[in-house]
Design a protein around this motif. Structure first.
Motif, PDB file in Angstrom:
ATOM      1  N   ILE A  42     118.666  31.116 -72.155  1.00  0.00           N
ATOM      2  CA  ILE A  42     118.598  31.090 -70.688  1.00  0.00           C
ATOM      3  C   ILE A  42     119.589  30.073 -70.119  1.00  0.00           C
ATOM      4  CG2 ILE A  42     116.767  29.364 -70.434  1.00  0.00           C
ATOM      5  CD1 ILE A  42     117.098  32.607 -68.449  1.00  0.00           C
ATOM      6  N   GLN A  43     119.969  29.076 -70.911  1.00  0.00           N
ATOM      7  CA  GLN A  43     120.874  28.042 -70.427  1.00  0.00           C
ATOM      8  C   GLN A  43     122.253  28.583 -70.064  1.00  0.00           C
ATOM      9  OE1 GLN A  43     119.793  25.034 -69.561  1.00  0.00           O
ATOM     10  NE2 GLN A  43     117.797  25.806 -70.187  1.00  0.00           N
ATOM     11  N   LYS A  44     122.571  29.786 -70.542  1.00  0.00           N
ATOM     12  CA  LYS A  44     123.874  30.376 -70.208  1.00  0.00           C
ATOM     13  C   LYS A  44     124.032  30.574 -68.702  1.00  0.00           C
ATOM     14  CE  LYS A  44     122.335  35.145 -70.565  1.00  0.00           C
ATOM     15  NZ  LYS A  44     122.315  36.342 -71.352  1.00  0.00           N
ATOM     16  N   TRP A  45     122.926  30.595 -67.957  1.00  0.00           N
ATOM     17  CA  TRP A  45     122.986  30.830 -66.516  1.00  0.00           C
ATOM     18  C   TRP A  45     123.339  29.585 -65.714  1.00  0.00           C
ATOM     19  CZ3 TRP A  45     123.514  35.578 -65.187  1.00  0.00           C
ATOM     20  CH2 TRP A  45     122.878  36.593 -65.886  1.00  0.00           C
ATOM     21  N   ILE A  46     123.135  28.386 -66.283  1.00  0.00           N
ATOM     22  CA  ILE A  46     123.397  27.152 -65.537  1.00  0.00           C
ATOM     23  C   ILE A  46     124.870  27.111 -65.124  1.00  0.00           C
ATOM     24  CG2 ILE A  46     123.488  24.627 -65.657  1.00  0.00           C
ATOM     25  CD1 ILE A  46     120.645  25.580 -65.574  1.00  0.00           C
ATOM     26  N   GLY A  47     125.100  26.929 -63.817  1.00  0.00           N
ATOM     27  CA  GLY A  47     126.458  26.853 -63.289  1.00  0.00           C
ATOM     28  C   GLY A  47     127.094  28.200 -63.009  1.00  0.00           C
ATOM     29  N   LYS A  48     126.359  29.275 -63.269  1.00  0.00           N
ATOM     30  CA  LYS A  48     126.892  30.620 -63.031  1.00  0.00           C
ATOM     31  C   LYS A  48     126.286  31.207 -61.757  1.00  0.00           C
ATOM     32  CE  LYS A  48     128.888  31.527 -67.254  1.00  0.00           C
ATOM     33  NZ  LYS A  48     128.253  31.111 -68.420  1.00  0.00           N
ATOM     34  N   MET A  50     124.239  33.640 -59.424  1.00  0.00           N
ATOM     35  CA  MET A  50     122.976  34.372 -59.588  1.00  0.00           C
ATOM     36  C   MET A  50     123.317  35.833 -59.834  1.00  0.00           C
ATOM     37  SD  MET A  50     119.787  33.847 -59.457  1.00  0.00           S
ATOM     38  CE  MET A  50     118.253  34.686 -59.270  1.00  0.00           C
ATOM     39  N   PRO A  51     122.722  36.464 -60.858  1.00  0.00           N
ATOM     40  CA  PRO A  51     123.023  37.883 -61.083  1.00  0.00           C
ATOM     41  C   PRO A  51     122.570  38.722 -59.888  1.00  0.00           C
ATOM     42  CG  PRO A  51     121.290  37.138 -62.563  1.00  0.00           C
ATOM     43  CD  PRO A  51     121.776  35.940 -61.808  1.00  0.00           C
ATOM     44  N   ILE A  52     123.160  39.876 -59.748  1.00  0.00           N
ATOM     45  CA  ILE A  52     122.827  40.748 -58.622  1.00  0.00           C
ATOM     46  C   ILE A  52     121.367  41.178 -58.728  1.00  0.00           C
ATOM     47  CG2 ILE A  52     123.303  42.980 -57.542  1.00  0.00           C
ATOM     48  CD1 ILE A  52     126.240  42.570 -58.463  1.00  0.00           C
ATOM     49  N   PHE A  53     120.646  40.976 -57.622  1.00  0.00           N
ATOM     50  CA  PHE A  53     119.240  41.375 -57.573  1.00  0.00           C
ATOM     51  C   PHE A  53     118.911  41.896 -56.183  1.00  0.00           C
ATOM     52  CE2 PHE A  53     118.996  37.230 -55.691  1.00  0.00           C
ATOM     53  CZ  PHE A  53     117.902  37.266 -54.842  1.00  0.00           C
ATOM     54  N   ARG A  54     117.849  42.666 -56.113  1.00  0.00           N
ATOM     55  CA  ARG A  54     117.344  43.177 -54.830  1.00  0.00           C
ATOM     56  C   ARG A  54     115.856  43.406 -54.993  1.00  0.00           C
ATOM     57  NH1 ARG A  54     116.372  47.480 -51.341  1.00  0.00           N
ATOM     58  NH2 ARG A  54     117.535  47.379 -49.399  1.00  0.00           N
ATOM     59  N   LEU A  55     115.060  42.597 -54.299  1.00  0.00           N
ATOM     60  CA  LEU A  55     113.609  42.680 -54.395  1.00  0.00           C
ATOM     61  C   LEU A  55     113.003  42.716 -52.995  1.00  0.00           C
ATOM     62  CD1 LEU A  55     113.120  39.956 -57.159  1.00  0.00           C
ATOM     63  CD2 LEU A  55     112.971  42.428 -57.482  1.00  0.00           C
ATOM     64  N   VAL A  62     113.506  42.615 -47.560  1.00  0.00           N
ATOM     65  CA  VAL A  62     114.389  42.629 -48.725  1.00  0.00           C
ATOM     66  C   VAL A  62     115.011  41.252 -48.947  1.00  0.00           C
ATOM     67  CG1 VAL A  62     116.521  43.608 -49.680  1.00  0.00           C
ATOM     68  CG2 VAL A  62     114.898  45.091 -48.473  1.00  0.00           C
ATOM     69  N   TYR A  63     115.021  40.841 -50.210  1.00  0.00           N
ATOM     70  CA  TYR A  63     115.687  39.608 -50.639  1.00  0.00           C
ATOM     71  C   TYR A  63     116.696  39.996 -51.706  1.00  0.00           C
ATOM     72  CZ  TYR A  63     112.107  37.120 -48.118  1.00  0.00           C
ATOM     73  OH  TYR A  63     111.294  36.656 -47.122  1.00  0.00           O
ATOM     74  N   ASP A  64     117.943  39.578 -51.474  1.00  0.00           N
ATOM     75  CA  ASP A  64     119.008  39.867 -52.431  1.00  0.00           C
ATOM     76  C   ASP A  64     120.015  38.726 -52.397  1.00  0.00           C
ATOM     77  OD1 ASP A  64     120.423  40.269 -50.065  1.00  0.00           O
ATOM     78  OD2 ASP A  64     120.558  42.436 -50.315  1.00  0.00           O
ATOM     79  N   ASN A  65     121.105  38.885 -53.126  1.00  0.00           N
ATOM     80  CA  ASN A  65     122.113  37.817 -53.198  1.00  0.00           C
ATOM     81  C   ASN A  65     122.648  37.445 -51.820  1.00  0.00           C
ATOM     82  OD1 ASN A  65     122.197  39.579 -55.743  1.00  0.00           O
ATOM     83  ND2 ASN A  65     123.041  37.648 -56.427  1.00  0.00           N
ATOM     84  N   LYS A  66     122.845  38.433 -50.975  1.00  0.00           N
ATOM     85  CA  LYS A  66     123.398  38.181 -49.640  1.00  0.00           C
ATOM     86  C   LYS A  66     122.410  37.402 -48.764  1.00  0.00           C
ATOM     87  CE  LYS A  66     125.646  40.565 -45.819  1.00  0.00           C
ATOM     88  NZ  LYS A  66     126.034  41.848 -45.253  1.00  0.00           N
ATOM     89  N   SER A  67     121.121  37.737 -48.864  1.00  0.00           N
ATOM     90  CA  SER A  67     120.129  37.100 -47.990  1.00  0.00           C
ATOM     91  C   SER A  67     119.858  35.640 -48.351  1.00  0.00           C
ATOM     92  CB  SER A  67     118.817  37.892 -47.995  1.00  0.00           C
ATOM     93  OG  SER A  67     118.195  37.825 -49.255  1.00  0.00           O
ATOM     94  N   PRO A 147     105.600  30.259 -66.639  1.00  0.00           N
ATOM     95  CA  PRO A 147     106.460  30.485 -65.481  1.00  0.00           C
ATOM     96  C   PRO A 147     107.872  29.975 -65.750  1.00  0.00           C
ATOM     97  CG  PRO A 147     105.209  28.465 -65.159  1.00  0.00           C
ATOM     98  CD  PRO A 147     104.776  29.040 -66.496  1.00  0.00           C
ATOM     99  N   TYR A 148     108.791  30.467 -64.978  1.00  0.00           N
ATOM    100  CA  TYR A 148     110.153  29.957 -64.953  1.00  0.00           C
ATOM    101  C   TYR A 148     110.440  29.478 -63.542  1.00  0.00           C
ATOM    102  CZ  TYR A 148     112.228  31.006 -69.478  1.00  0.00           C
ATOM    103  OH  TYR A 148     112.567  30.987 -70.801  1.00  0.00           O
ATOM    104  N   HIS A 149     111.118  28.359 -63.445  1.00  0.00           N
ATOM    105  CA  HIS A 149     111.553  27.818 -62.162  1.00  0.00           C
ATOM    106  C   HIS A 149     113.074  27.820 -62.163  1.00  0.00           C
ATOM    107  CE1 HIS A 149     107.485  26.517 -61.222  1.00  0.00           C
ATOM    108  NE2 HIS A 149     107.413  26.191 -62.488  1.00  0.00           N
ATOM    109  N   ILE A 150     113.654  28.367 -61.101  1.00  0.00           N
ATOM    110  CA  ILE A 150     115.109  28.449 -60.988  1.00  0.00           C
ATOM    111  C   ILE A 150     115.495  27.962 -59.595  1.00  0.00           C
ATOM    112  CG2 ILE A 150     117.106  30.000 -60.967  1.00  0.00           C
ATOM    113  CD1 ILE A 150     115.474  31.910 -62.770  1.00  0.00           C
ATOM    114  N   LEU A 151     116.510  27.108 -59.524  1.00  0.00           N
ATOM    115  CA  LEU A 151     117.043  26.688 -58.234  1.00  0.00           C
ATOM    116  C   LEU A 151     118.463  27.211 -58.119  1.00  0.00           C
ATOM    117  CD1 LEU A 151     116.593  23.716 -56.094  1.00  0.00           C
ATOM    118  CD2 LEU A 151     118.936  24.148 -56.808  1.00  0.00           C
ATOM    119  N   VAL A 152     118.729  27.886 -57.000  1.00  0.00           N
ATOM    120  CA  VAL A 152     120.049  28.435 -56.705  1.00  0.00           C
ATOM    121  C   VAL A 152     120.586  27.690 -55.489  1.00  0.00           C
ATOM    122  CG1 VAL A 152     121.329  30.532 -56.085  1.00  0.00           C
ATOM    123  CG2 VAL A 152     119.356  30.688 -57.619  1.00  0.00           C
ATOM    124  N   ASP A 153     121.827  27.219 -55.579  1.00  0.00           N
ATOM    125  CA  ASP A 153     122.401  26.456 -54.470  1.00  0.00           C
ATOM    126  C   ASP A 153     122.860  27.379 -53.336  1.00  0.00           C
ATOM    127  OD1 ASP A 153     124.985  27.431 -55.095  1.00  0.00           O
ATOM    128  OD2 ASP A 153     125.633  25.560 -56.021  1.00  0.00           O
TER     129      ASP A 153
END
Length: 195
Positions: A42-48, A50-55, A62-67, A147-153
């Motif tokens: 999972i550490q491969k994601w640090i500094g990358k 956020m992958p494309i998502f739409r939920l 709707v919550y996605d990368n743009k929102s 659980p997983y906790h993720i922070l996106v800047d």
């Protein structure tokens, strides 16, 4: 078992050295906070990005990368079958209350349907925005367990990932120690950029 732990520690060291090398070469503008997780992949994601998502939340928003662009986004990936996840809700609710005036989004993807979630927990027991039917999000990220906790800047880059509700070394709950620290770091980054 010892061999696996050795390789995980070695990989963690290599990731840290790579980050230091990138900083020395000027390839990364701001430092990332890196925590070594038993699920080392999972550490491969640090500094990358956020992958494309739409939920969608339970109301159909709707919550996605743009929102989430322009906002600090804190994800709590959980399941109704995860007892520690539910035990953590009051502490996570405290974060939502503490940062309600800041430009932060608190999202809680879960693999179960809205109906399953509503049958398992009280609607008012969790103040994050619950995003049901999110198994695809777990799959994209390669997450196993909860659980997983993720922070996106604000720019859409992943700055923090942690599995579990406690820090493995200190034994303290991350919702009252690490998460506020990482959130404050991101809020201070915005203030520094504005000066």
């Amino acid at each position: 078992m010892r061999i696996t732990l050795f390789y995980q520690l070695l990989l963690g060291l290599l990731l840290a050295l790579s980050t230091i090398e990138n900083l020395a070469l000027g390839q990364q503008k701001k430092p990332t906070i890196v925590f070594v997780d038993p699920n080392i992949s999972i550490q491969k994601w640090i500094g990358k990005k956020m992958p494309i998502f739409r939920l969608q939340d339970k109301q159909g928003n709707v919550y996605d990368n743009k929102s989430i662009l322009g906002k600090v986004t804190v994800f709590n990936l959980w399941s109704i079958h995860c007892h520690p996840c539910i035990v953590e809700f009051p502490m996570l609710n405290g974060l939502v209350g503490k940062y309600s005036k800041d430009n932060i989004i608190f999202l809680a993807p879960a693999p179960e349907s809205s109906e399953q979630i509503n049958n398992a927990i009280s609607v008012d027991s969790f103040n994050y925005t619950v995003l049901p039917d999110a198994q695809s999000f777990f799959d994209i990220m390669g997450l196993v367990g909860y659980p997983y906790h993720i922070l996106v800047d604000r720019n859409g880059f992943i700055r923090y990932i942690h599995m579990g509700i406690k820090n493995r070394k200190s034994g303290k709950e991350i919702a009252i120690t690490e998460l506020p620290q990482v959130i404050e770091h991101e809020l201070n980054e915005k203030e520094a950029e504005q000066k």
